[in-house]
Design a protein around this motif. Structure first.
Motif, mmCIF file in Angstrom:
data_model
loop_
_atom_site.group_PDB
_atom_site.id
_atom_site.type_symbol
_atom_site.label_atom_id
_atom_site.label_comp_id
_atom_site.label_asym_id
_atom_site.label_seq_id
_atom_site.Cartn_x
_atom_site.Cartn_y
_atom_site.Cartn_z
ATOM 1 N N THR A 455 0.823 -1.202 0.000
ATOM 2 C CA THR A 455 0.000 0.000 0.000
ATOM 3 C C THR A 455 0.863 1.261 0.000
ATOM 4 O O THR A 455 0.620 2.211 -0.751
ATOM 5 C CB THR A 455 -0.938 0.009 1.222
ATOM 6 N N ASN A 456 1.890 1.264 0.838
ATOM 7 C CA ASN A 456 2.785 2.424 0.907
ATOM 8 C C ASN A 456 3.505 2.667 -0.410
ATOM 9 O O ASN A 456 3.660 3.809 -0.857
ATOM 10 C CB ASN A 456 3.804 2.244 2.030
ATOM 11 N N LEU A 457 3.967 1.589 -1.039
ATOM 12 C CA LEU A 457 4.670 1.736 -2.306
ATOM 13 C C LEU A 457 3.722 2.179 -3.416
ATOM 14 O O LEU A 457 4.097 2.968 -4.290
ATOM 15 C CB LEU A 457 5.361 0.420 -2.680
ATOM 16 N N ASP A 458 2.494 1.679 -3.388
ATOM 17 C CA ASP A 458 1.503 2.129 -4.371
ATOM 18 C C ASP A 458 1.252 3.621 -4.249
ATOM 19 O O ASP A 458 1.110 4.334 -5.247
ATOM 20 C CB ASP A 458 0.186 1.358 -4.187
ATOM 21 N N GLN A 459 1.183 4.104 -3.014
ATOM 22 C CA GLN A 459 0.939 5.535 -2.800
ATOM 23 C C GLN A 459 2.084 6.387 -3.326
ATOM 24 O O GLN A 459 1.891 7.557 -3.669
ATOM 25 C CB GLN A 459 0.722 5.801 -1.310
ATOM 26 N N LEU A 460 3.275 5.810 -3.401
ATOM 27 C CA LEU A 460 4.424 6.537 -3.936
ATOM 28 C C LEU A 460 4.519 6.447 -5.447
ATOM 29 O O LEU A 460 5.444 6.980 -6.059
ATOM 30 C CB LEU A 460 5.722 5.989 -3.324
ATOM 31 N N GLY A 461 3.565 5.738 -6.071
ATOM 32 C CA GLY A 461 3.634 5.548 -7.512
ATOM 33 C C GLY A 461 4.613 4.455 -7.898
ATOM 34 O O GLY A 461 5.028 4.374 -9.056
ATOM 35 N N GLY A 462 4.987 3.623 -6.951
ATOM 36 C CA GLY A 462 5.914 2.523 -7.225
ATOM 37 C C GLY A 462 5.197 1.196 -7.297
ATOM 38 O O GLY A 462 3.975 1.114 -7.135
ATOM 39 N N ASN A 463 5.931 0.149 -7.568
ATOM 40 C CA ASN A 463 5.351 -1.187 -7.544
ATOM 41 C C ASN A 463 6.385 -2.172 -7.039
ATOM 42 O O ASN A 463 7.588 -1.901 -7.051
ATOM 43 C CB ASN A 463 4.819 -1.597 -8.930
ATOM 44 N N SER A 477 11.719 -7.012 -5.847
ATOM 45 C CA SER A 477 12.129 -5.879 -6.680
ATOM 46 C C SER A 477 11.119 -4.748 -6.539
ATOM 47 O O SER A 477 9.918 -4.955 -6.696
ATOM 48 C CB SER A 477 12.231 -6.318 -8.147
ATOM 49 N N ILE A 478 11.628 -3.566 -6.213
ATOM 50 C CA ILE A 478 10.783 -2.382 -6.044
ATOM 51 C C ILE A 478 11.202 -1.347 -7.082
ATOM 52 O O ILE A 478 12.391 -1.098 -7.268
ATOM 53 C CB ILE A 478 10.955 -1.787 -4.636
ATOM 54 N N LYS A 479 10.223 -0.753 -7.752
ATOM 55 C CA LYS A 479 10.496 0.325 -8.700
ATOM 56 C C LYS A 479 9.802 1.583 -8.212
ATOM 57 O O LYS A 479 8.616 1.568 -7.898
ATOM 58 C CB LYS A 479 10.024 -0.046 -10.106
ATOM 59 N N LEU A 480 10.568 2.678 -8.160
ATOM 60 C CA LEU A 480 10.071 3.932 -7.617
ATOM 61 C C LEU A 480 10.371 5.079 -8.574
ATOM 62 O O LEU A 480 11.399 5.063 -9.257
ATOM 63 C CB LEU A 480 10.734 4.233 -6.266
ATOM 64 N N PRO A 481 9.489 6.091 -8.618
ATOM 65 C CA PRO A 481 9.825 7.287 -9.402
ATOM 66 C C PRO A 481 10.952 8.055 -8.723
ATOM 67 O O PRO A 481 11.160 7.943 -7.512
ATOM 68 C CB PRO A 481 8.513 8.089 -9.389
ATOM 69 N N LEU A 482 11.684 8.843 -9.511
ATOM 70 C CA LEU A 482 12.782 9.619 -8.944
ATOM 71 C C LEU A 482 12.285 10.712 -8.017
ATOM 72 O O LEU A 482 12.950 11.084 -7.050
ATOM 73 C CB LEU A 482 13.610 10.254 -10.072
ATOM 74 N N THR A 483 11.111 11.239 -8.317
ATOM 75 C CA THR A 483 10.585 12.333 -7.501
ATOM 76 C C THR A 483 9.068 12.297 -7.524
ATOM 77 O O THR A 483 8.457 11.761 -8.446
ATOM 78 C CB THR A 483 11.067 13.700 -8.011
#
Length: 934
Positions: A455-463, A477-483
Motif C-alpha cells: 500500500t505504501n509503495l503504491d501511494q508513492l507511484g511505485g510497484n 524488486s521495487i520500482k520507484l519514481p525519482l521524484t
C-alpha cells in the motif's frame, strides 16, 4: 539548564549531535567486525563524536546526556588505547548507549529526567573490570604441559598482552579533557608477555545482567523507533546542497530575470513577432531551473541503507542465524520525500528476509549451503526509475504452502486457488491478514506488514514484484519514481472534467470503435471484461466509481445493451500486481504536472491522490489507481475467476478453431487497409513529411540521436502509393538487428480478432496474405520480407543456414504441430530454407502419433498452443511424462504471449516461448537448440 525557547545555540547543538550519531552505529559495527585489528582512525572518529556531545551537553547543562556520553567516551578511549578488545558484548553496550543518547537529544527538553542508570552501569562495569585486570595481573605459572588452557567465552573481552607498556595517547589541543577523564585513564603498567586468564566471567555476567535490564527500556535498533515516530528533526528541516548547484540556480535565476525583462519590453511594443522567440527562451530556462531545483531535493539512498547492517546484525543474533549483508548502490539518489517514505517498507522487507528467508545454520548445511546466509540490498537506475532489490539465498517461497495458508484463513476459496497461476500464488502474501508463521513473535506472525508495504509503495507511484525459487532464495524488486514533486501524467476527461493518470502506472491506451463494442466487451456475471492479446482485462467505468450522477451511471451500465453511438476509450493501467482498464470519455495529451496536496475537506475522497493546476488555471484531480480498484471491488483473484469462466465460454464457440491475432491496423493509401502483428511493433511515432530526408537513395529521419531508415509498403508490393499527407506515422520495428521505420497514415488501431487468413489470393512480395477485418479486406504485411527486399545486405551474414558439424550426418528433423494451414506453411518455409527436414501435424493428438512413429529422427518439437483435440500445453505435459520423449526440446509458438501463459508453459515443461511470425527470433532459438544437441 539553558532556556529552550528559541535558543539557536541549543538547536545547533542538537543538529550537530544528531549528525555525529547518524554514522556512529555503522562505525561501531565496523569496529566490532575488525575485532582485535583495531582501526585507530575509525575509533578516533567515534571517540571524538562522543567527546563533542559530552562537551556541548556540559555547556548546556544537559547533565544526563553529559554523563552517558562521558561513560561512552571512557570505553572508546580504552578501545583506542588497546586496553580492551571490542567484542560483540561490548559493542552491544555501546550501541544501546548511542540509541539512548539519540532518544534524549531528540527530546532534549526532557533529557535530564531520562533514566540512564542501567546504561551507565553497563559501561562503568566494562571500564572497572578492565582497570582491575590491568592493576592485578596474575603471575605466569610454572611450565605445566598437562594443564588445560583456559576457555574464553565468545562474548568475553580480553586484555591485550603487550611486552611494552601501554602508552596514553597525547591529548589533542582542541580537546579539553576534564580531570574526571584523566583520573580514569588507565595507569601505565608493564604486563607480562602472557597473561593467564581465568576468564573474565564475573565481568561478563555483570554486563549481561545490565544489558538484559536495559533491553526492555531501550530498543536494540533504531528501526523500532522509526515505527513510533520520525527520527532526527534535522532530516525534516535541513538539506545539504552542493555549492556548485547553488551557483547554477543563481545563474538560471539571473537568466530568468533577463528573459522576463525582454518579454516585458517585447509586449510593450506594437510589433509582437519576437514573442515566440522570447517564449521559447523562457520555456528552456524554466525547464533547466526545474531540473536544478529538483536536484536540491535528491539525497543518496545510503541514508536509508545505512541502518540495515545494525538491523540484520541484531535480528540475526536474536534468531540464532549468521548472515552477511552486502549493500550495493548507496550513492543512487532519490527525492528526499520518497527516501523518508520508503524507510519503513524497506525495514520490513529486510526483516522478512532475515526471519523468513534465511534458514538456520544447521538447516542450511543439510541443504548443502554455507551456514552463513547472504542478503544483498541493491539500488540502481533503470528506465527513468530507481530500482531497489532485496535478495537472499534462503529457502524461497513455496507456492503451495502460501495457497494452503490463504485457504485455511478464508482469504480465498479452494476453487480460486486451483485457478491461480504461480505468480498469483506468490502475490498472496500481499493480502491483508496473510501469514504463514507458526506462532506470533516480536518479529512476525501477526498477519500484517506486506500488505502495508504494498500500500505504501503504491501511494508513492511505485510497484513491488517478487521472484522466488524454492530452495534457492527470493528477490523482491521495487520500482520507484525519482521524484514525487513533478511527474509526467496522461490527461483524460470525464463529463467535461479533466483528470491525471501518472504515466508510471500507464500500460497502454485502447480505443474500441462503436461497431465493435458489443463484440469485444463481454460480461461475466456483473463484470465487464475485454480480451487484450490473449489476456482478459477487467474493466472499470470511472464514472461509476467516482459517482457522476445516476443518469450517467444508467447510461454507462446500459452501454452493452445497445449498439452504442460512440467508441470506448480505455486507459490500461497497472498498480502493484493488478492490471485493469479504466473507461473514460476522451484522451488528451501527456503533460508534466506539479502535484498539490488535497485540501482537508477532500482528503476523505479515496479516489484521488492529489491535484494539479493546468495551464488554463483550472484544477485537475490526480487519480489514485490502487484505491479506485478497491472501490470497484476489483482484485487479481476476481480476474483469475473471470478468465476461467470466459475461457470456458470461448471453448464452446466455433470461432475458437480460428487463430486469434493481435494486430495493428493502419493505412498506406486512404482506402487500403493493412495490418502487422502487434507484437512485432516497437513504437509508433508521429512525424511531419518535412522530417523525411532523402540520403543515398534511401529515406531516413533523425531519431533518438541517430538516423532511422524509412520504408513504404509500396516500395516492394504492388499497392497504392502512400497518401500525400503532411502528417504521417512511423511504425518502428526491429529487423535484422536494426531499427527500421515503416511509413503509414492513420487511422491506426490495435485490435484482437479471430481471423481466417487467405495465403493465396492476394499474396505477393511483402504481403503474406489477406483477411476480412471489420468488413474490410486487409493485407497482412510481412515486414521481414519487405526489409530483405530493400536492404538485402543486412541479411548477408544472417541468412547462413544451419551450421553443420561432423556429428551431423544429415539435416535434423523438426516436428511442427500447428492447426492453421497459413502458419504451418510459414513455419515450414522458414525451416526448409534453413536446411531442416520437416514433419507436420495439425494438432496435439497427431503430433504424439508422429512422435511415436519417428522418434529416432525428431530433434525438436515446435508447437502451437491453441489447437483442437489437444492443445500445446497438454501435448507438452504428455511428452514430459513419457519416458522416451521426456528430454525432447519444445518451443511453443503462440499469439498469446501473456505472463500467465508463460507461467503455465514453464510449469508443463516448455523450453522456450516465441511469438508467431517473428522469424528472426524463432530461427535463432531453433539454431541454438540444435547446436546444443549436436
Amino acid at each position: 539548564m539553558m532556556d529552550f525557547e528559541d535558543d539557536e545555540i541549543l538547536q545547533g547543538f542538537v543538529e550537530e549531535s544528531l549528525e555525529h550519531l547518524s554514522s556512529i552505529e555503522n562505525d561501531l559495527l565496523a569496529i566490532e567486525e575488525g575485532g582485535a585489528a583495531i582501526d585507530e582512525e575509525l575509533v578516533n572518529k567515534v571517540f571524538r563524536a562522543a567527546h563533542s556531545i559530552k562537551g556541548g551537553a556540559g555547556f548546556m547543562g544537559l547533565t544526563a546526556i553529559q554523563e552517558l556520553s562521558h561513560a561512552t567516551e571512557n570505553i572508546l578511549g580504552m578501545v583506542r588505547n588497546k586496553s580492551i578488545i571490542p567484542t560483540p558484548e561490548i559493542i552491544n553496550v555501546l550501541l544501546i548507549a548511542a540509541d539512548q543518547l539519540q532518544t534524549m537529544i531528540e527530546d532534549v527538553a526532557n533529557s535530564n529526567e531520562a533514566d540512564i542508570a542501567n546504561q551507565v552501569s553497563a559501561l562503568n562495569a566494562i571500564a572497572e573490570d578492565s582497570k582491575n585486570k590491568q592493576a592485578s595481573p596474575k603471575p605466569v605459572p610454572a611450565v605445566e604441559p598437562e594443564a588445560p588452557k583456559a576457555e574464553i567465552a565468545e562474548d568475553a573481552f580480553v586484555l591485550f598482552a603487550e611486552a611494552a607498556p601501554v602508552k596514553t595517547p597525547p591529548i589533542e589541543q582542541e580537546e579539553i579533557v576534564p580531570e574526571a577523564v584523566l583520573a580514569e585513564t588507565p595507569a601505565v603498567i608493564e604486563t607480562p608477555a602472557v597473561i593467564e586468564t581465568p576468564v573474565v566471567e564475573t565481568a561478563i555476567e555483570v554486563v549481561s545482567t545490565v544489558v538484559q535490564n536495559i533491553a526492555p527500556q531501550v530498543p536494540a535498533t533504531k528501526e523500532s523507533k522509526a515505527e513510533g515516530k520520525k527520527t532526527t528533526a534535522q532530516s525534516d528541516t535541513t538539506l545539504r546542497v552542493h555549492v556548485s548547484l547553488l551557483d547554477s540556480l543563481m545563474t538560471l535565476a539571473g537568466e530568468l530575470v533577463l528573459s522576463r525583462n525582454q518579454l516585458l519590453q517585447t509586449i510593450s511594443t506594437p510589433e509582437l513577432h519576437n514573442v515566440d522567440t522570447v517564449g521559447q527562451r523562457i520555456d528552456l530556462i524554466t525547464s533547466e531551473l526545474q531540473e536544478a531545483i529538483m536536484l536540491t531535493r535528491m539525497q543518496p539512498i545510503g541514508n536509508v541503507f545505512g541502518k540495515f547492517p545494525r538491523v540484520v546484525r541484531d535480528l540475526s543474533k536474536q534468531l540464532g542465524k549468521t548472515i552477511d549483508l552486502n549493500i550495493v548502490g548507496k550513492d543512487v539518489e532519490l527525492d528526499k520525500t520518497i527516501i523518508e517514505a520508503i524507510n519503513d517498507p524497506l525495514t520490513h522487507l529486510v526483516r522478512n528476509s532475515v526471519d523468513h528467508g534465511i534458514e538456520l545454520p544447521a538447516e542450511r548445511l543439510k541443504r548443502g549451503k554455507s551456514e552463513r546466509g547472504q542478503i544483498i540490498l541493491k539500488a540502481f537506475h533503470e528506465a527513468g526509475q530507481v530500482c531497489i532489490e532485496i535478495s537472499d539465498d534462503g529457502k524461497g517461497l513455496d507456492e503451495e504452502v502460501l495457497t494452503a495458508s490463504a485457504v485455511s484463513k478464508g482469504l480465498i476459496s479452494p476453487e480460486q486457488a486451483q485457478l491461480m497461476s504461480g505468480k498469483e500464488k506468490i502475490n498472496l502474501i500481499f493480502m491483508p491478514g496473510f501469514s504463514t508463521a507458526a506462532k506470533v513473535t516480536d518479529v512476525s506472525g501477526r498477519g500484517v506488514g506486506m500488505d502495508v508495504v504494498k500500500t505504501n509503495l503504491d501511494q508513492l507511484g511505485g510497484n513491488v514484484e517478487i521472484l522466488s525459487e524454492l530452495g534457492h532464495g527470493t528477490t523482491i524488486s521495487i520500482k520507484l519514481p525519482l521524484t514525487l514533486a513533478i511527474i509526467p501524467c496522461q490527461i483524460i476527461t470525464l463529463s467535461n472534467e479533466r483528470y491525471a493518470i501518472p504515466q508510471v502506472n500507464l500500460e497502454e491506451l485502447l480505443r474500441i470503435s462503436a461497431s465493435q463494442v458489443k463484440e469485444r466487451i463481454e460480461r461475466v456475471g456483473d463484470a465487464e471484461v475485454v480480451r487484450l492479446r490473449g489476456n482478459l482485462l477487467p474493466l472499470i467505468r470511472l464514472a461509476d466509481v467516482i459517482g457522476l450522477g445516476q443518469q450517467d451511471k444508467d447510461q454507462s451500465s446500459a452501454a452493452l445493451d445497445t449498439a452504442g453511438d460512440s467508441a470506448l476509450n480505455i486507459v490500461v493501467v497497472s498498480t502493484g500486481s493488478m492490471k485493469y482498464g479504466l473507461i473514460v470519455d476522451s484522451l488528451q495529451d501527456s503533460e508534466e504536472i506539479v502535484i498539490k496536496p488535497l485540501g482537508r475537506h477532500l482528503q476523505q475522497c479515496k479516489a484521488y491522490a492529489g491535484a494539479t493546476i493546468m495551464g488554463d488555471g483550472r484544477i485537475a484531480l490526480i487519480l489514485d489507481l490502487g484505491n479506485i480498484a478497491k472501490m470497484a471491488t476489483l482484485n487479481s483473484l476476481e480476474g483469475t475467476q473471470r478468465a476461467a469462466e470466459l475461457a470456458q465460454i470461448a471453448e464452446d464457440e466455433s470461432q475458437i478453431q480460428k487463430d486469434r491475432q493481435s494486430l495493428l491496423i493502419f493505412h498506406n493509401a486512404e482506402k487500403e487497409q493493412f495490418a502487422v502483428p502487434l507484437n512485432q511493433v516497437e513504437r509508433i511515432e508521429k512525424i511531419k513529411r518535412a522530417d523525411i530526408e532523402d540520403v543515398g537513395n534511401h529515406r531516413t529521419m533523425q531519431y533518438r540521436g541517430g538516423n532511422l531508415p524509412l520504408i513504404q509498403v509500396d516500395d516492394v508490393a504492388v499497392v497504392n502509393p502512400l497518401a500525400d499527407h503532411d502528417d504521417l506515422l512511423v511504425i518502428v520495428f526491429n529487423v535484422a538487428l536494426t531499427t527500421v521505420g515503416l511509413l503509414a497514415v492513420g487511422p491506426v488501431d490495435a485490435i484482437e480478432v479471430f481471423v481466417d487468413i487467405d495465403d493465396k489470393t492476394l499474396k505477393q512480395p511483402g504481403i503474406m496474405g489477406s483477411s476480412i477485418i471489420n468488413g474490410n479486406t486487409t493485407l497482412l504485411v510481412n515486414i521481414f520480407e519487405l526489409v530483405k527486399n530493400i536492404f538485402p545486405e543486412w541479411y548477408s551474414e544472417q541468412d547462413t543456414p544451419l551450421i553443420e558439424t561432423e556429428d551431423m550426418k544429415e539435416p535434423p528433423t523438426i516436428l511442427i504441430a500447428e492447426d492453421s494451414n497459413f502458419f504451418r506453411n510459414q513455419l515450414r518455409s522458414y525451416m526448409i530454407e534453413a536446411g531442416y527436414h520437416i514433419i507436420e501435424s495439425e494438432d496435439g493428438v497427431e503430433a504424439l502419433q508422429k512422435l511415436e512413429d519417428h522418434f529416432d529422427e525428431i530433434s525438436l518439437l515446435v508447437t502451437d498452443i491453441e489447437m483442437p483435440n489437444m492443445d500445446g500445453f497438454v501435448l507438452t505435459e504428455r511428452i514430459r511424462a513419457h519416458h522416451r520423449f521426456s528430454e525432447l526440446p519444445v518451443i511453443a509458438l503462440t499469439t498469446l504471449a501473456s505472463e500467465e501463459n508463460r507461467e503455465r508453459g514453464k510449469a508443463v515443461g516448455i523450453d522456450e516461448y516465441h511469438v508467431k511470425l517473428d522469424k528472426e527470433r524463432l530461427m535463432a532459438a531453433v539454431h541454438g537448440i540444435i547446436k546444443r544437441i549436436f
